[in-house]
Design an enzyme around this catalytic site. Structure first.
Site, PDB file in Angstrom:
ATOM      1  N   GLU A 110      70.520   6.846 -63.356  1.00  0.00           N
ATOM      2  CA  GLU A 110      70.555   5.619 -62.568  1.00  0.00           C
ATOM      3  C   GLU A 110      71.998   5.231 -62.221  1.00  0.00           C
ATOM      4  OE1 GLU A 110      68.772   1.050 -62.908  1.00  0.00           O
ATOM      5  OE2 GLU A 110      68.822   2.356 -64.670  1.00  0.00           O
ATOM      6  N   LYS A 151      64.830   0.829 -56.189  1.00  0.00           N
ATOM      7  CA  LYS A 151      64.146   0.326 -57.375  1.00  0.00           C
ATOM      8  C   LYS A 151      63.259  -0.865 -57.037  1.00  0.00           C
ATOM      9  CE  LYS A 151      65.570  -0.655 -62.179  1.00  0.00           C
ATOM     10  NZ  LYS A 151      66.775  -0.754 -63.029  1.00  0.00           N
ATOM     11  N   TYR A 205      66.720  -9.615 -68.147  1.00  0.00           N
ATOM     12  CA  TYR A 205      66.551 -10.150 -69.495  1.00  0.00           C
ATOM     13  C   TYR A 205      67.559  -9.444 -70.399  1.00  0.00           C
ATOM     14  CZ  TYR A 205      63.825  -5.835 -69.635  1.00  0.00           C
ATOM     15  OH  TYR A 205      63.435  -4.526 -69.502  1.00  0.00           O
ATOM     16  N   CYS A 245      64.153   3.897 -63.727  1.00  0.00           N
ATOM     17  CA  CYS A 245      64.244   3.150 -64.986  1.00  0.00           C
ATOM     18  C   CYS A 245      63.143   2.113 -65.164  1.00  0.00           C
ATOM     19  CB  CYS A 245      65.634   2.528 -65.110  1.00  0.00           C
ATOM     20  SG  CYS A 245      66.101   2.186 -66.826  1.00  0.00           S
TER      21      CYS A 245
END
Length: 554
Positions: free
Chosen positions: A47, A130, A136, A166
Protein backbone atom coordinates in the site's frame (compact mmCIF):
# COMPACT_ATOMS: atom_id res chain seq x y z
CA UNK A 1 -3.39 -26.53 -17.87
CA UNK A 2 0.27 -26.73 -19.01
CA UNK A 3 2.74 -25.45 -16.41
CA UNK A 4 3.79 -22.68 -18.78
CA UNK A 5 0.25 -21.28 -18.55
CA UNK A 6 0.15 -21.19 -14.76
CA UNK A 7 0.68 -17.62 -13.51
CA UNK A 8 3.33 -16.67 -10.96
CA UNK A 9 2.93 -13.75 -8.55
CA UNK A 10 5.92 -12.08 -6.91
CA UNK A 11 5.49 -10.41 -3.51
CA UNK A 12 7.80 -7.44 -2.86
CA UNK A 13 8.00 -7.01 0.93
CA UNK A 14 10.13 -3.88 1.08
CA UNK A 15 11.34 -1.48 3.76
CA UNK A 16 10.43 1.85 2.21
CA UNK A 17 10.87 5.42 3.47
CA UNK A 18 8.09 8.00 3.64
CA UNK A 19 8.69 10.72 1.10
CA UNK A 20 11.75 9.06 -0.48
CA UNK A 21 9.98 8.66 -3.79
CA UNK A 22 13.17 8.24 -5.82
CA UNK A 23 14.65 5.75 -3.37
CA UNK A 24 11.42 3.79 -3.15
CA UNK A 25 11.19 3.68 -6.93
CA UNK A 26 14.68 2.19 -7.12
CA UNK A 27 13.60 -0.57 -4.74
CA UNK A 28 10.46 -1.24 -6.78
CA UNK A 29 12.43 -1.39 -10.04
CA UNK A 30 14.92 -3.79 -8.43
CA UNK A 31 12.00 -5.94 -7.29
CA UNK A 32 10.57 -5.92 -10.82
CA UNK A 33 13.89 -7.07 -12.22
CA UNK A 34 14.02 -9.88 -9.67
CA UNK A 35 10.44 -10.85 -10.47
CA UNK A 36 11.28 -11.12 -14.15
CA UNK A 37 14.40 -13.16 -13.36
CA UNK A 38 12.26 -15.58 -11.33
CA UNK A 39 9.70 -15.90 -14.12
CA UNK A 40 6.91 -13.98 -12.40
CA UNK A 41 3.97 -12.60 -14.35
CA UNK A 42 2.75 -10.22 -11.64
CA UNK A 43 4.65 -8.05 -9.16
CA UNK A 44 2.57 -7.07 -6.15
CA UNK A 45 3.81 -4.10 -4.11
CA UNK A 46 2.46 -2.77 -0.83
CA UNK A 47 0.00 0.00 0.00
CA UNK A 48 1.31 3.44 -1.07
CA UNK A 49 4.63 1.76 -1.91
CA UNK A 50 5.85 4.67 -4.01
CA UNK A 51 5.60 7.12 -1.09
CA UNK A 52 5.57 4.63 1.78
CA UNK A 53 2.99 4.76 4.54
CA UNK A 54 1.72 6.95 6.15
CA UNK A 55 2.75 10.15 4.33
CA UNK A 56 0.34 12.20 6.46
CA UNK A 57 0.23 15.91 5.55
CA UNK A 58 2.72 15.47 2.73
CA UNK A 59 -0.46 14.49 0.88
CA UNK A 60 -1.59 18.11 1.15
CA UNK A 61 1.41 19.35 -0.87
CA UNK A 62 0.89 19.66 -4.65
CA UNK A 63 4.61 19.09 -5.19
CA UNK A 64 4.25 15.67 -3.60
CA UNK A 65 1.89 14.52 -6.33
CA UNK A 66 4.04 16.06 -9.07
CA UNK A 67 6.98 14.01 -7.76
CA UNK A 68 4.83 10.87 -7.75
CA UNK A 69 3.77 11.53 -11.33
CA UNK A 70 7.40 11.90 -12.43
CA UNK A 71 8.31 8.63 -10.71
CA UNK A 72 5.45 6.79 -12.37
CA UNK A 73 6.64 8.06 -15.76
CA UNK A 74 10.08 6.64 -15.02
CA UNK A 75 8.56 3.31 -14.05
CA UNK A 76 6.49 3.30 -17.23
CA UNK A 77 9.64 3.77 -19.26
CA UNK A 78 11.50 1.08 -17.35
CA UNK A 79 8.62 -1.39 -17.67
CA UNK A 80 9.11 -1.57 -21.42
CA UNK A 81 12.10 -3.80 -20.68
CA UNK A 82 9.72 -6.33 -19.05
CA UNK A 83 6.78 -6.44 -21.52
CA UNK A 84 5.04 -9.42 -19.90
CA UNK A 85 5.30 -8.29 -16.27
CA UNK A 86 2.16 -6.82 -14.67
CA UNK A 87 3.18 -4.40 -11.90
CA UNK A 88 0.59 -3.57 -9.24
CA UNK A 89 1.92 -0.33 -7.78
CA UNK A 90 0.57 1.30 -4.62
CA UNK A 91 0.61 5.12 -4.61
CA UNK A 92 -1.51 8.19 -3.89
CA UNK A 93 -3.33 9.71 -6.85
CA UNK A 94 -5.21 12.94 -7.42
CA UNK A 95 -8.13 13.70 -9.72
CA UNK A 96 -6.53 16.57 -11.59
CA UNK A 97 -5.20 16.86 -15.11
CA UNK A 98 -1.59 17.58 -14.20
CA UNK A 99 0.04 14.29 -15.07
CA UNK A 100 -1.27 12.32 -12.10
CA UNK A 101 -3.23 9.17 -12.57
CA UNK A 102 -6.95 9.34 -11.95
CA UNK A 103 -9.93 10.29 -14.04
CA UNK A 104 -11.65 13.49 -13.01
CA UNK A 105 -15.20 12.94 -11.83
CA UNK A 106 -16.00 16.58 -12.59
CA UNK A 107 -14.27 19.60 -14.01
CA UNK A 108 -13.48 20.95 -10.56
CA UNK A 109 -12.66 17.64 -8.85
CA UNK A 110 -9.49 17.80 -6.79
CA UNK A 111 -9.81 14.75 -4.57
CA UNK A 112 -7.05 12.40 -3.45
CA UNK A 113 -7.15 8.61 -3.52
CA UNK A 114 -5.21 5.74 -1.99
CA UNK A 115 -4.67 3.86 -5.22
CA UNK A 116 -3.04 1.04 -7.12
CA UNK A 117 -1.99 1.25 -10.76
CA UNK A 118 -1.71 -1.73 -13.07
CA UNK A 119 1.37 -1.07 -15.20
CA UNK A 120 2.57 -3.20 -18.10
CA UNK A 121 4.95 -2.57 -20.97
CA UNK A 122 4.99 1.21 -20.74
CA UNK A 123 1.25 1.67 -20.17
CA UNK A 124 -1.18 2.11 -17.32
CA UNK A 125 -3.75 -0.61 -17.92
CA UNK A 126 -5.95 0.04 -14.91
CA UNK A 127 -6.43 1.87 -11.64
CA UNK A 128 -8.05 0.90 -8.36
CA UNK A 129 -8.73 3.25 -5.46
CA UNK A 130 -9.37 2.18 -1.88
CA UNK A 131 -13.00 1.90 -0.90
CA UNK A 132 -12.93 1.51 2.89
CA UNK A 133 -10.86 4.20 4.60
CA UNK A 134 -9.77 3.51 8.20
CA UNK A 135 -10.20 6.36 10.64
CA UNK A 136 -9.50 4.91 14.08
CA UNK A 137 -6.51 4.28 16.41
CA UNK A 138 -3.45 5.37 14.39
CA UNK A 139 -5.32 5.74 11.10
CA UNK A 140 -6.55 9.09 9.77
CA UNK A 141 -7.26 8.33 6.11
CA UNK A 142 -10.50 10.27 5.85
CA UNK A 143 -8.45 13.41 6.47
CA UNK A 144 -6.59 12.78 3.23
CA UNK A 145 -8.44 10.44 0.89
CA UNK A 146 -11.77 10.04 -0.81
CA UNK A 147 -13.37 6.64 -1.25
CA UNK A 148 -14.17 5.05 -4.58
CA UNK A 149 -16.49 2.17 -5.40
CA UNK A 150 -15.11 0.22 -8.36
CA UNK A 151 -13.26 -2.98 -9.19
CA UNK A 152 -10.01 -3.70 -11.02
CA UNK A 153 -9.70 -7.17 -12.50
CA UNK A 154 -7.07 -8.27 -15.00
CA UNK A 155 -6.28 -11.61 -16.60
CA UNK A 156 -2.91 -13.36 -16.74
CA UNK A 157 -2.53 -16.79 -18.35
CA UNK A 158 -6.22 -17.56 -17.95
CA UNK A 159 -6.46 -16.50 -14.28
CA UNK A 160 -8.30 -13.32 -13.33
CA UNK A 161 -6.79 -11.27 -10.51
CA UNK A 162 -8.73 -8.66 -8.52
CA UNK A 163 -7.00 -5.81 -6.69
CA UNK A 164 -8.03 -4.50 -3.26
CA UNK A 165 -6.19 -2.36 -0.70
CA UNK A 166 -5.72 -3.18 3.00
CA UNK A 167 -8.86 -2.05 4.88
CA UNK A 168 -10.98 -3.19 1.92
CA UNK A 169 -10.32 -6.77 3.03
CA UNK A 170 -11.66 -6.11 6.55
CA UNK A 171 -15.16 -5.55 5.15
CA UNK A 172 -17.19 -7.62 2.64
CA UNK A 173 -17.99 -5.02 -0.03
CA UNK A 174 -14.76 -4.60 -1.99
CA UNK A 175 -13.89 -8.34 -2.19
CA UNK A 176 -17.47 -9.10 -3.24
CA UNK A 177 -17.30 -6.43 -5.94
CA UNK A 178 -14.03 -7.87 -7.17
CA UNK A 179 -15.55 -11.35 -7.39
CA UNK A 180 -18.61 -9.99 -9.17
CA UNK A 181 -16.26 -8.46 -11.75
CA UNK A 182 -14.79 -11.89 -12.41
CA UNK A 183 -11.83 -12.14 -10.05
CA UNK A 184 -10.55 -15.63 -9.24
CA UNK A 185 -7.66 -14.51 -6.99
CA UNK A 186 -7.45 -11.43 -4.76
CA UNK A 187 -4.26 -9.34 -4.68
CA UNK A 188 -4.12 -7.23 -1.52
CA UNK A 189 -1.75 -4.27 -0.98
CA UNK A 190 -1.21 -3.56 2.71
CA UNK A 191 0.43 -1.24 5.24
CA UNK A 192 -0.98 -2.20 8.62
CA UNK A 193 1.04 -1.26 11.75
CA UNK A 194 2.08 -4.02 14.11
CA UNK A 195 0.79 -4.52 17.61
CA UNK A 196 0.74 -7.55 19.86
CA UNK A 197 -1.73 -10.10 18.48
CA UNK A 198 -2.09 -8.38 15.10
CA UNK A 199 -1.01 -11.43 13.07
CA UNK A 200 -3.80 -13.64 14.46
CA UNK A 201 -6.35 -10.86 13.91
CA UNK A 202 -5.27 -10.49 10.28
CA UNK A 203 -5.66 -14.19 9.66
CA UNK A 204 -9.14 -14.19 11.21
CA UNK A 205 -10.33 -11.32 9.03
CA UNK A 206 -8.81 -12.66 5.84
CA UNK A 207 -10.37 -16.07 6.41
CA UNK A 208 -13.77 -14.40 6.80
CA UNK A 209 -13.41 -12.74 3.40
CA UNK A 210 -12.22 -15.98 1.85
CA UNK A 211 -15.20 -17.83 3.34
CA UNK A 212 -17.52 -15.21 1.81
CA UNK A 213 -15.92 -15.19 -1.65
CA UNK A 214 -14.22 -18.62 -1.95
CA UNK A 215 -11.28 -16.75 -3.48
CA UNK A 216 -7.60 -17.31 -2.59
CA UNK A 217 -5.57 -14.25 -1.78
CA UNK A 218 -2.03 -12.84 -1.89
CA UNK A 219 -1.33 -10.38 0.93
CA UNK A 220 1.71 -8.12 0.40
CA UNK A 221 2.67 -6.16 3.49
CA UNK A 222 5.06 -3.29 4.24
CA UNK A 223 7.98 -3.82 6.61
CA UNK A 224 9.97 -1.23 8.58
CA UNK A 225 9.83 1.49 11.21
CA UNK A 226 8.13 4.83 10.57
CA UNK A 227 8.32 7.20 13.55
CA UNK A 228 6.36 5.41 16.31
CA UNK A 229 4.86 2.80 13.97
CA UNK A 230 6.44 -0.51 13.06
CA UNK A 231 5.24 -2.55 10.08
CA UNK A 232 6.01 -6.22 10.53
CA UNK A 233 5.99 -7.58 6.99
CA UNK A 234 4.94 -11.23 7.34
CA UNK A 235 3.25 -11.15 3.92
CA UNK A 236 1.30 -14.32 3.26
CA UNK A 237 -0.81 -16.30 0.83
CA UNK A 238 -4.02 -18.22 1.57
CA UNK A 239 -5.83 -20.70 -0.65
CA UNK A 240 -9.60 -20.75 -1.03
CA UNK A 241 -9.88 -22.97 2.06
CA UNK A 242 -8.21 -20.30 4.18
CA UNK A 243 -5.00 -22.30 4.60
CA UNK A 244 -1.71 -20.39 4.67
CA UNK A 245 0.44 -21.67 1.80
CA UNK A 246 3.20 -19.07 1.98
CA UNK A 247 4.49 -16.96 4.86
CA UNK A 248 7.29 -14.41 4.48
CA UNK A 249 9.65 -13.21 7.19
CA UNK A 250 8.42 -10.97 9.98
CA UNK A 251 10.29 -7.69 10.65
CA UNK A 252 12.63 -8.23 7.67
CA UNK A 253 12.74 -7.44 3.96
CA UNK A 254 11.68 -10.49 1.96
CA UNK A 255 10.64 -11.58 -1.52
CA UNK A 256 8.68 -14.58 -2.70
CA UNK A 257 7.39 -15.78 -6.05
CA UNK A 258 4.18 -17.74 -5.65
CA UNK A 259 3.14 -20.40 -8.15
CA UNK A 260 -0.51 -20.91 -9.04
CA UNK A 261 -2.17 -23.96 -10.57
CA UNK A 262 -5.87 -24.16 -11.42
CA UNK A 263 -6.40 -20.84 -9.68
CA UNK A 264 -4.90 -21.97 -6.37
CA UNK A 265 -1.54 -21.06 -4.81
CA UNK A 266 0.95 -23.88 -4.48
CA UNK A 267 2.73 -24.29 -1.13
CA UNK A 268 6.01 -22.41 -0.74
CA UNK A 269 8.16 -21.18 2.11
CA UNK A 270 6.38 -20.61 5.41
CA UNK A 271 8.45 -18.85 8.07
CA UNK A 272 6.84 -19.40 11.50
CA UNK A 273 6.11 -16.58 13.93
CA UNK A 274 8.18 -16.17 17.05
CA UNK A 275 6.72 -16.01 20.54
CA UNK A 276 5.00 -12.80 21.67
CA UNK A 277 8.19 -11.71 23.43
CA UNK A 278 10.26 -12.49 20.34
CA UNK A 279 7.96 -10.48 18.10
CA UNK A 280 7.90 -7.46 20.41
CA UNK A 281 11.67 -7.54 20.79
CA UNK A 282 12.16 -7.71 17.02
CA UNK A 283 9.68 -4.83 16.58
CA UNK A 284 11.67 -2.68 19.00
CA UNK A 285 14.97 -3.50 17.30
CA UNK A 286 13.55 -2.66 13.88
CA UNK A 287 11.96 0.52 15.20
CA UNK A 288 15.25 1.77 16.64
CA UNK A 289 17.29 0.79 13.58
CA UNK A 290 14.96 2.55 11.17
CA UNK A 291 14.36 5.64 13.29
CA UNK A 292 18.08 6.33 13.50
CA UNK A 293 18.93 5.11 10.02
CA UNK A 294 16.13 6.85 8.15
CA UNK A 295 16.67 10.12 10.04
CA UNK A 296 20.45 10.14 9.69
CA UNK A 297 21.55 9.78 13.31
CA UNK A 298 25.05 8.27 13.38
CA UNK A 299 24.86 6.74 16.84
CA UNK A 300 23.04 6.62 20.17
CA UNK A 301 23.84 7.49 23.78
CA UNK A 302 22.05 5.95 26.76
CA UNK A 303 22.07 6.83 30.43
CA UNK A 304 22.85 3.46 31.97
CA UNK A 305 21.62 3.24 35.56
CA UNK A 306 22.11 -0.39 36.49
CA UNK A 307 18.33 -0.79 36.37
CA UNK A 308 16.23 -3.03 34.19
CA UNK A 309 14.75 -0.37 31.87
CA UNK A 310 18.10 1.04 30.74
CA UNK A 311 19.45 -2.51 30.44
CA UNK A 312 16.68 -3.52 28.04
CA UNK A 313 17.08 -0.29 26.07
CA UNK A 314 20.81 -0.95 25.75
CA UNK A 315 20.30 -4.52 24.55
CA UNK A 316 17.81 -3.35 21.91
CA UNK A 317 20.09 -0.52 20.76
CA UNK A 318 23.11 -2.80 20.36
CA UNK A 319 21.08 -5.38 18.44
CA UNK A 320 19.68 -2.63 16.22
CA UNK A 321 22.81 -0.57 15.58
CA UNK A 322 25.89 -2.53 16.61
CA UNK A 323 28.03 -1.97 19.68
CA UNK A 324 30.26 0.53 17.90
CA UNK A 325 27.34 2.93 17.47
CA UNK A 326 26.15 2.91 21.08
CA UNK A 327 27.66 4.78 24.02
CA UNK A 328 26.60 4.43 27.66
CA UNK A 329 27.06 6.87 30.51
CA UNK A 330 26.62 5.98 34.18
CA UNK A 331 25.92 9.08 36.28
CA UNK A 332 25.99 8.11 39.96
CA UNK A 333 24.48 10.38 42.61
CA UNK A 334 24.87 10.28 46.41
CA UNK A 335 22.04 7.70 46.45
CA UNK A 336 23.37 5.31 43.80
CA UNK A 337 23.97 1.85 45.24
CA UNK A 338 27.28 0.16 44.56
CA UNK A 339 25.52 -2.73 42.84
CA UNK A 340 24.05 -0.28 40.33
CA UNK A 341 27.35 0.83 38.88
CA UNK A 342 28.77 -2.70 39.21
CA UNK A 343 25.87 -4.14 37.21
CA UNK A 344 25.91 -1.27 34.69
CA UNK A 345 29.63 -1.76 34.06
CA UNK A 346 29.09 -5.53 33.80
CA UNK A 347 26.41 -5.19 31.15
CA UNK A 348 28.35 -2.63 29.12
CA UNK A 349 31.26 -5.07 29.04
CA UNK A 350 29.00 -7.95 27.99
CA UNK A 351 27.63 -6.09 24.96
CA UNK A 352 30.92 -4.38 24.14
CA UNK A 353 29.88 -0.73 24.20
CA UNK A 354 31.74 2.32 25.38
CA UNK A 355 31.06 2.95 29.05
CA UNK A 356 31.83 6.14 30.98
CA UNK A 357 31.08 7.27 34.51
CA UNK A 358 30.31 10.93 35.20
CA UNK A 359 29.43 11.61 38.82
CA UNK A 360 26.66 14.15 39.40
CA UNK A 361 27.39 14.48 43.13
CA UNK A 362 29.26 17.80 42.89
CA UNK A 363 26.71 19.28 40.49
CA UNK A 364 23.85 18.20 42.73
CA UNK A 365 25.48 19.81 45.75
CA UNK A 366 26.02 23.00 43.79
CA UNK A 367 22.33 23.11 42.85
CA UNK A 368 21.35 22.65 46.49
CA UNK A 369 23.74 25.39 47.55
CA UNK A 370 22.36 27.75 44.93
CA UNK A 371 18.79 27.04 46.04
CA UNK A 372 19.52 26.91 49.77
CA UNK A 373 17.88 30.25 50.53
CA UNK A 374 14.78 29.35 48.53
CA UNK A 375 14.51 25.88 50.09
CA UNK A 376 15.37 27.00 53.64
CA UNK A 377 13.18 25.31 56.27
CA UNK A 378 11.54 22.98 53.73
CA UNK A 379 11.92 19.22 53.89
CA UNK A 380 13.55 17.43 50.91
CA UNK A 381 10.98 16.07 48.45
CA UNK A 382 10.52 15.51 44.74
CA UNK A 383 12.20 18.84 43.96
CA UNK A 384 15.58 17.48 45.06
CA UNK A 385 14.86 14.15 43.35
CA UNK A 386 14.01 15.82 40.06
CA UNK A 387 17.13 18.00 40.17
CA UNK A 388 19.21 14.82 39.95
CA UNK A 389 17.22 13.52 36.99
CA UNK A 390 17.51 16.88 35.22
CA UNK A 391 21.26 17.05 35.75
CA UNK A 392 21.54 13.67 34.06
CA UNK A 393 19.27 14.76 31.22
CA UNK A 394 21.35 17.90 30.68
CA UNK A 395 24.61 15.93 30.56
CA UNK A 396 23.19 13.42 28.07
CA UNK A 397 21.85 16.18 25.84
CA UNK A 398 25.23 17.95 25.97
CA UNK A 399 26.91 14.77 24.73
CA UNK A 400 24.22 14.46 22.06
CA UNK A 401 24.82 18.00 20.84
CA UNK A 402 28.61 17.63 20.85
CA UNK A 403 28.84 14.27 19.11
CA UNK A 404 25.59 14.05 17.12
CA UNK A 405 24.33 10.97 18.94
CA UNK A 406 20.64 10.73 19.68
CA UNK A 407 19.68 10.18 23.31
CA UNK A 408 17.55 7.06 23.73
CA UNK A 409 15.29 7.49 26.74
CA UNK A 410 14.59 4.52 28.98
CA UNK A 411 11.14 5.18 30.50
CA UNK A 412 8.50 2.46 30.23
CA UNK A 413 4.72 2.60 29.76
CA UNK A 414 3.94 2.09 33.45
CA UNK A 415 5.96 5.21 34.24
CA UNK A 416 4.47 7.21 31.37
CA UNK A 417 0.96 6.31 32.51
CA UNK A 418 1.45 7.38 36.10
CA UNK A 419 3.86 10.28 35.63
CA UNK A 420 6.66 8.42 37.41
CA UNK A 421 9.15 10.27 35.24
CA UNK A 422 10.76 13.69 35.19
CA UNK A 423 10.24 16.34 32.55
CA UNK A 424 13.61 17.50 31.17
CA UNK A 425 15.21 14.71 33.20
CA UNK A 426 14.83 11.02 32.38
CA UNK A 427 12.29 12.08 29.73
CA UNK A 428 14.92 14.19 27.94
CA UNK A 429 15.98 12.64 24.66
CA UNK A 430 15.11 11.99 21.05
CA UNK A 431 13.49 8.56 20.96
CA UNK A 432 11.64 6.61 23.66
CA UNK A 433 12.43 3.00 22.88
CA UNK A 434 10.26 1.25 25.50
CA UNK A 435 7.61 3.94 25.89
CA UNK A 436 4.86 1.40 25.11
CA UNK A 437 6.32 -1.47 27.16
CA UNK A 438 4.77 -2.04 30.58
CA UNK A 439 7.16 -2.87 33.41
CA UNK A 440 5.98 -6.48 33.62
CA UNK A 441 6.69 -6.88 29.89
CA UNK A 442 10.12 -5.27 30.37
CA UNK A 443 11.01 -8.19 32.64
CA UNK A 444 9.73 -10.74 30.11
CA UNK A 445 11.71 -9.11 27.29
CA UNK A 446 14.91 -9.14 29.34
CA UNK A 447 14.46 -12.83 30.06
CA UNK A 448 13.72 -13.45 26.38
CA UNK A 449 16.86 -11.59 25.28
CA UNK A 450 18.96 -13.69 27.65
CA UNK A 451 17.72 -16.86 25.93
CA UNK A 452 19.56 -15.65 22.82
CA UNK A 453 22.74 -14.74 24.68
CA UNK A 454 23.38 -13.83 28.30
CA UNK A 455 23.79 -10.06 28.07
CA UNK A 456 21.67 -8.73 30.94
CA UNK A 457 23.03 -9.54 34.42
CA UNK A 458 20.50 -11.57 36.38
CA UNK A 459 20.60 -9.19 39.35
CA UNK A 460 19.40 -6.34 37.13
CA UNK A 461 16.30 -8.38 36.32
CA UNK A 462 15.54 -9.61 39.82
CA UNK A 463 16.37 -6.67 42.12
CA UNK A 464 13.48 -4.42 43.23
CA UNK A 465 13.18 -1.42 40.87
CA UNK A 466 14.36 1.94 42.23
CA UNK A 467 14.90 5.42 40.82
CA UNK A 468 17.65 5.88 43.45
CA UNK A 469 16.85 9.54 43.99
CA UNK A 470 16.61 9.33 47.78
CA UNK A 471 17.93 6.91 50.42
CA UNK A 472 16.62 3.31 50.14
CA UNK A 473 14.02 4.32 47.56
CA UNK A 474 11.89 1.63 45.88
CA UNK A 475 9.31 2.12 43.11
CA UNK A 476 6.75 0.26 45.20
CA UNK A 477 7.03 2.91 47.92
CA UNK A 478 4.81 5.18 45.81
CA UNK A 479 3.25 2.86 43.21
CA UNK A 480 1.14 -0.31 43.46
CA UNK A 481 2.93 -3.58 42.65
CA UNK A 482 3.65 -3.58 38.93
CA UNK A 483 1.54 -6.69 38.35
CA UNK A 484 -1.45 -4.76 39.70
CA UNK A 485 -0.53 -1.41 38.15
CA UNK A 486 0.02 -2.83 34.67
CA UNK A 487 -3.23 -4.80 34.75
CA UNK A 488 -5.19 -1.67 35.68
CA UNK A 489 -3.45 0.35 32.95
CA UNK A 490 -4.19 -2.35 30.39
CA UNK A 491 -7.89 -2.49 31.26
CA UNK A 492 -8.50 1.24 31.65
CA UNK A 493 -6.12 2.77 29.12
CA UNK A 494 -5.67 0.10 26.44
CA UNK A 495 -9.06 -1.65 26.54
CA UNK A 496 -11.10 1.44 27.47
CA UNK A 497 -12.83 -0.29 30.40
CA UNK A 498 -14.72 1.79 32.92
CA UNK A 499 -13.50 2.26 36.46
CA UNK A 500 -16.36 0.03 37.58
CA UNK A 501 -15.26 -2.70 35.15
CA UNK A 502 -11.73 -2.65 36.57
CA UNK A 503 -12.97 -2.79 40.15
CA UNK A 504 -15.34 -5.62 39.24
CA UNK A 505 -12.34 -7.55 37.91
CA UNK A 506 -11.09 -7.77 41.49
CA UNK A 507 -8.85 -4.74 41.93
CA UNK A 508 -8.98 -2.56 45.02
CA UNK A 509 -11.21 0.46 44.43
CA UNK A 510 -8.89 2.99 46.04
CA UNK A 511 -5.95 1.70 44.02
CA UNK A 512 -7.92 1.79 40.77
CA UNK A 513 -9.13 5.33 41.35
CA UNK A 514 -5.62 6.46 42.27
CA UNK A 515 -4.11 4.98 39.11
CA UNK A 516 -6.85 6.50 36.94
CA UNK A 517 -6.23 9.88 38.55
CA UNK A 518 -2.48 9.60 37.89
CA UNK A 519 -3.17 8.80 34.24
CA UNK A 520 -5.39 11.87 33.96
CA UNK A 521 -3.19 14.43 35.70
CA UNK A 522 0.00 13.44 33.87
CA UNK A 523 -1.27 14.04 30.35
CA UNK A 524 0.78 17.26 30.20
CA UNK A 525 3.97 15.24 30.72
CA UNK A 526 3.18 12.74 27.99
CA UNK A 527 2.53 15.53 25.51
CA UNK A 528 6.16 16.58 26.01
CA UNK A 529 7.66 13.10 25.84
CA UNK A 530 9.74 11.94 22.87
CA UNK A 531 8.10 9.86 20.18
CA UNK A 532 8.39 6.16 20.95
CA UNK A 533 7.69 2.76 19.43
CA UNK A 534 4.10 1.48 19.48
CA UNK A 535 3.64 -2.26 20.12
CA UNK A 536 0.23 -2.44 21.82
CA UNK A 537 -3.15 -1.80 20.25
CA UNK A 538 -3.29 1.48 22.19
CA UNK A 539 -0.19 3.47 22.98
CA UNK A 540 0.37 6.94 24.40
CA UNK A 541 0.73 8.89 21.16
CA UNK A 542 -1.23 8.85 17.90
CA UNK A 543 -4.08 6.76 19.27
CA UNK A 544 -4.35 8.45 22.70
CA UNK A 545 -5.77 11.96 22.28
CA UNK A 546 -7.02 13.19 25.61
CA UNK A 547 -7.17 16.88 26.55
CA UNK A 548 -4.69 18.19 29.07
CA UNK A 549 -7.25 20.64 30.42
CA UNK A 550 -10.29 18.59 31.44
CA UNK A 551 -12.57 18.37 34.45
CA UNK A 552 -14.14 15.07 33.47
CA UNK A 553 -13.64 12.31 36.02
CA UNK A 554 -14.98 8.79 36.40
Amino acid sequence: MPESLNPRVAIAQLNLVVGDIDGNLKQIIAAAERAVAEGADVLLTTELALTSYPPEDLLLRPAFFHRCAAAVNRLLAASQAWPSLHIVLGLPTQSISDGSFAQRDSASDNRRYNSALLIRNGSIEGQYSKRDLPNYTVFDEKRYFSSKDQALVFEVKGTKFGVVICEDMWFPNAPAASKAAGAQVLLVLNASPYHVGKEERRFEEMRERIAETSLPMVYAHLVGGQDELVFDGASFVMNSAGQVTNQLAQFAVDFETVNFAKGQPLPGKCIPFKSMEGQVYDALVLGVRDYLGKNGFPSAVIGLSGGIDSALTLAIAVDALGADKVRTVMMPSPYTADISWIDARDMAERVGVRYDEISIKALFEQYLTTLSDEFKGLAPDTAEENIQARIRGTLLMALSNKFGSIVLTTGNKSEMATGYCTLYGDMAGGFAVIKDIAKTLVVKLCNYRNTISDVIPERIITRPPSAELRPDQKDQDSLPPYEVLDAIIEMYMEDNCTVEDVIAAGYDEATVRRVVRLIKINEYKRRQAPVGIRVTHRAFGRDWRYPITSRFTE
